[in-house]
Design an enzyme around this catalytic site. Structure first.
Site, PDB file in Angstrom:
ATOM      1  N   GLU A 116      83.987  19.708  70.065  1.00 15.30           N
ATOM      2  CA  GLU A 116      83.359  20.380  68.921  1.00 15.30           C
ATOM      3  C   GLU A 116      82.425  21.487  69.393  1.00 15.30           C
ATOM      4  O   GLU A 116      82.376  22.572  68.811  1.00 15.30           O
ATOM      5  CB  GLU A 116      82.586  19.364  68.080  1.00 15.30           C
ATOM      6  N   CYS A 161      56.719   2.333  62.686  1.00 15.39           N
ATOM      7  CA  CYS A 161      58.105   2.183  63.139  1.00 15.39           C
ATOM      8  C   CYS A 161      58.148   2.358  64.653  1.00 15.39           C
ATOM      9  O   CYS A 161      57.854   3.439  65.163  1.00 15.39           O
ATOM     10  CB  CYS A 161      59.009   3.212  62.460  1.00 15.39           C
ATOM     11  N   SER A 191      76.353  28.843  83.978  1.00 13.20           N
ATOM     12  CA  SER A 191      77.394  27.929  83.511  1.00 13.20           C
ATOM     13  C   SER A 191      78.759  28.535  83.817  1.00 13.20           C
ATOM     14  O   SER A 191      78.859  29.658  84.311  1.00 13.20           O
ATOM     15  CB  SER A 191      77.241  27.692  82.010  1.00 13.20           C
ATOM     16  N   GLU A 195      75.941  17.674  91.206  1.00 10.83           N
ATOM     17  CA  GLU A 195      75.835  16.893  89.975  1.00 10.83           C
ATOM     18  C   GLU A 195      75.315  15.491  90.281  1.00 10.83           C
ATOM     19  O   GLU A 195      75.867  14.782  91.132  1.00 10.83           O
ATOM     20  CB  GLU A 195      77.212  16.787  89.315  1.00 10.83           C
ATOM     21  N   ASP A 219      82.133  17.290  73.238  1.00  9.92           N
ATOM     22  CA  ASP A 219      82.359  18.515  73.999  1.00  9.92           C
ATOM     23  C   ASP A 219      83.358  19.414  73.288  1.00  9.92           C
ATOM     24  O   ASP A 219      83.215  20.640  73.275  1.00  9.92           O
ATOM     25  CB  ASP A 219      82.894  18.170  75.394  1.00  9.92           C
ATOM     26  N   LYS A 258      85.586  18.194  87.506  1.00  9.44           N
ATOM     27  CA  LYS A 258      84.322  18.604  86.876  1.00  9.44           C
ATOM     28  C   LYS A 258      83.559  17.330  86.508  1.00  9.44           C
ATOM     29  O   LYS A 258      83.916  16.633  85.568  1.00  9.44           O
ATOM     30  CB  LYS A 258      84.581  19.451  85.629  1.00  9.44           C
TER      31      LYS A 258
END
Length: 717
Positions: free
Chosen positions: A46, A461, A93, A186, A44, A129
């Site tokens: 960065e 794979c 946001s 959330e 977060d 948060k």
């Protein structure tokens, strides 16, 4: 120093434009990883640094703000797995703050905008948060009717069936609730449930999950709601979307009403009247953070009065009346015990540090990301030294950082504690999952070696298999109706040998295996006799397929639809194509030169195709596939007398007489090369209504522009 590293105040206008272009692309990529794939690559801290730099450059150069600027965007586009839902009110946001000074500026800005004096008190709410997945749940006449993720803020993903499995979320509302209610909050996974789930995964010999946030998001996006139900997800309500009536006139009162209606609300939410009280509560929540059974990455402040919220309004992507005060990154010292390699669905090999358990921010950390081979060596994304060039070795004492409750990372090494016997880490040259070669490609645009090491195993794979299968059946490849992403996941995960589809040949043997099996596909929920019959018919219709579709379906890195057509046209038959790739294996000689000399291929693509065929197991899978299907000889374009043979054509805008695919196919049949972008090498741009930047570029490069009718006249209808 590049424009991405230079201080903002030292940037020229040209450097600023380049930096904004880079930041728009990089932030969009990380938004998609975080919101769309639930698989963040950076912390977060960065991510926030990237956004702060973008905002700072835009503030200094407002004329350079881009249409795709992160400051105008929320989240990432919804995935194609779930049906889209358009939010009645956008899910925006929040802006972030990182210091006491930032919080003081936020509060002062609210007072200033409203024309209030400091002694005219404004109340704020402060609440943790939650680090989870944002959700909007709609009720009509007291009954849940839909639930959607944030998505890009405007359109989310319909996950109603999965939300219904979360016991904490009420299916119905009490009689006094408004007729239309959208509750926002959330979805998260409790730390205790996350640890129990990982213990179960390890006991079953399966790979453990990275962190609660990603696990919650992945659990919510399950196609089978029973899987979601087993994950014990939880929910906190803290906001709302469309409401036919408001039960309160304050933020605090609204959340209280949600609690009365049966929704979980956070007990740490408080209503406060001063900056000092707000910051004190931030510190108080920070002290409680290690003991909470859920991850948080900051504290959210909101103006309490809904009337004042309405007056304050919104910026392009966030409200003026709220901000998120993020927690700083937390660090601790521990020993690196080992380095494991995980293989992602695109074949990327990601190193993961196994650590001596250490508590960071109240959470026991045993793993940390190491990003890629260069990061371990002390080299950054642009080739610059990081950690002053110090490499990371097994046995080192390392500094681990945990920022924003996301995956921890190793940020430095204590050289003074390094043992004399330590040796540099050797990144694997083979895939740990399937044993195939692992290579670092050359970036087509920069000409430099990519930081990511990738498995060349392709079909065989397991880590890549499902994505390869989804590509194999996609519209421009095999295009098998009734065999989409959901069905591929079902067949791949099945333990029944009569139902398993692990490689492409399994698709074509499914009907035969079912004929001799007692467990019939038609008896499984979601299928039925008619749909199964149609599925088998659709599969059998694709046993004869155009050569370029077959090549494209193989999923060879860098080989898109256009390149597949070039290869098919150049080699004519599949037998000739495969033989040519095998002969070109030494990356020298006539066969290699022939491949490189195909216009539009180039060394990067040529190397990728040859590497694919150097892998014996890829060849083995294709051999089994050829027992079931028949790639057709490529049709060579009839170009005799064609006025467009050898010309590069671009179609832009709306076409009225053809679909874009039809126009492209016709042009290619006449010997033209169809491109998706305009350059100085473009010969003709066919522009319909709504043509935009491509038309502007064509005029800039003096490229011939014609209408659809003029194009049809040129090629003879």
């Amino acid at each position: 120093m590049s424009s991405e590293q230079k201080p903002v105040e030292d940037l020229t206008e040209e450097e600023a434009a380049a930096a904004l272009a880079y930041l728009a692309a990089e932030i969009a990529r990380n938004d998609a990883l975080y919101h769309g794939n639930d698989a963040p690559e950076i912390s977060d801290a960065e991510y926030d640094a990237l956004k702060r730099r973008n905002d700072a450059i835009e503030a200094r150069f407002p004329a350079l703000v881009r249409a795709d600027s992160p400051s105008r965007r929320v989240g990432a586009a919804p995935s194609e797995t779930f049906m889209p839902v358009v939010h009645a009110r956008p899910m925006l946001s929040l802006d972030n703050t990182f210091s006491q000074e930032d919080v003081q500026d936020f509060v002062a800005g609210v007072y200033r905008f409203l024309g209030r004096l400091p002694d005219q008190s404004i109340a704020f709410t402060a609440e943790p948060k939650i680090d989870g997945l944002s959700m909007s749940i709609r009720y009509e006449n007291g009954r849940m009717v839909s639930a959607a993720t944030r998505g890009d803020g405007t359109t989310g993903e319909n996950v109603t069936a999965n939300i219904r499995t979360i016991k904490e979320i009420p299916q119905t509302l009490p009689a006094g609730a408004p007729a239309v209610v959208e509750i926002r909050g959330e979805v998260y996974m409790a730390k205790s449930d996350f640890l129990a789930l990982n213990a179960q995964m390890e006991a079953e010999g399966k790979q453990s999950y990275v962190n609660p946030r990603n696990t919650a998001a992945g659990s919510l996006r399950q196609l089978d709601a029973k899987v979601t139900a087993s994950r014990k997800l939880k929910f906190f309500a803290y906001a709302w979307g469309e409401m036919s009536d408001m039960p309160a006139d304050t933020q605090f009162g609204m959340v209280q009403a949600f609690g009365e209606w049966g929704f979980p609300v956070n007990p740490l939410m408080k209503r406060l009247n001063s900056v000092a009280d707000i910051l004190a509560h931030y510190d108080e929540i920070g002290l409680q953070r290690p003991d909470l059974d859920y991850d948080i990455d900051g504290v959210v402040y909101k103006v309490d009065s809904l009337e004042l919220q309405a007056r304050l309004g919104f910026r392009s992507r966030s409200p003026r009346w709220a901000t998120a005060h993020k927690f700083p990154a937390e660090q601790a010292l521990t020993r690196l015990l080992d380095i494991d390699i995980q293989v992602g669905r695109t074949g990327a090999l990601t190193p993961v540090a196994r650590l001596e358990p250490i508590t960071v921010g109240g959470v026991v950390v045993t793993n940390a990301t190491l990003h890629n081979a260069d990061y371990i060596k002390g080299i950054g994304n642009k080739g610059e030294p990081i950690r002053d060039g110090r490499d990371i070795r097994i046995g080192d004492m390392v500094i681990v950082q945990r920022a924003g409750d996301v995956i921890p990372q190793i940020v430095d090494v204590v050289l003074e504690k390094r043992e004399a016997s330590s040796v540099a880490y050797e990144f694997p040259k083979t895939c740990p999952v399937c044993g195939s070669h692992a290579v670092r490609d050359i970036n087509e645009k920069t000409g430099k070696v990519d930081a990511v090491t990738r498995c060349t195993g392709g079909f065989i794979c397991r880590a890549q298999a499902t994505e390869h299968l989804k590509h194999f059946v996609s519209r421009n490849a095999y295009d098998i109706e009734g065999l989409g992403s959901k069905q591929i996941d079902f067949f791949f995960e099945s333990d029944d040998p009569a139902l398993q589809v692990r490689t492409a040949p399994d698709i074509f043997t499914l009907e035969r295996r079912q004929q001799s099996s007692l467990s019939k596909l038609e008896n499984i929920d979601g299928f039925g006799k008619v749909s199964v019959s149609k599925l088998y018919a659709a599969i059998n219709e694709r046993r004869d397929i155009a050569l370029h579709r077959f090549i494209f379906a193989l999923g060879i890195r860098h080989v898109g639809e256009t390149t597949a057509k070039l290869l098919a046209r150049s080699y004519g038959t599949y037998e000739a194509f495969e033989a040519g790739m095998k002969e070109a294996a030494p990356l020298a000689g006539d066969a290699w030169n022939d491949l490189n000399n195909i216009e539009g291929v180039g060394e990067v693509v040529a190397r990728a195709v040859v590497e694919f065929y150097k892998e014996p197991r890829n060849v083995e899978v294709i051999s089994k596939l050829l027992d079931e299907v028949r790639p057709q000889e490529a049709e060579q374009p009839t170009t005799s007398g064609s006025p467009v043979v050898g010309k590069t054509v671009v179609f832009t805008g709306s076409l009225e007489k053809f679909t874009r695919d039809e126009a492209k196919a016709k042009a290619e049949s006449l010997g033209a090369k169809v491109s998706g972008s305009v350059s100085k090498k473009t010969d003709i741009v066919v522009a319909g209504p709504g043509a935009g930047s491509k038309l502007d570029k064509a005029r800039e490069f003096n490229v011939q522009v014609m209408t659809e009718d003029e194009w049809l006249e040129l090629i003879g209808g």
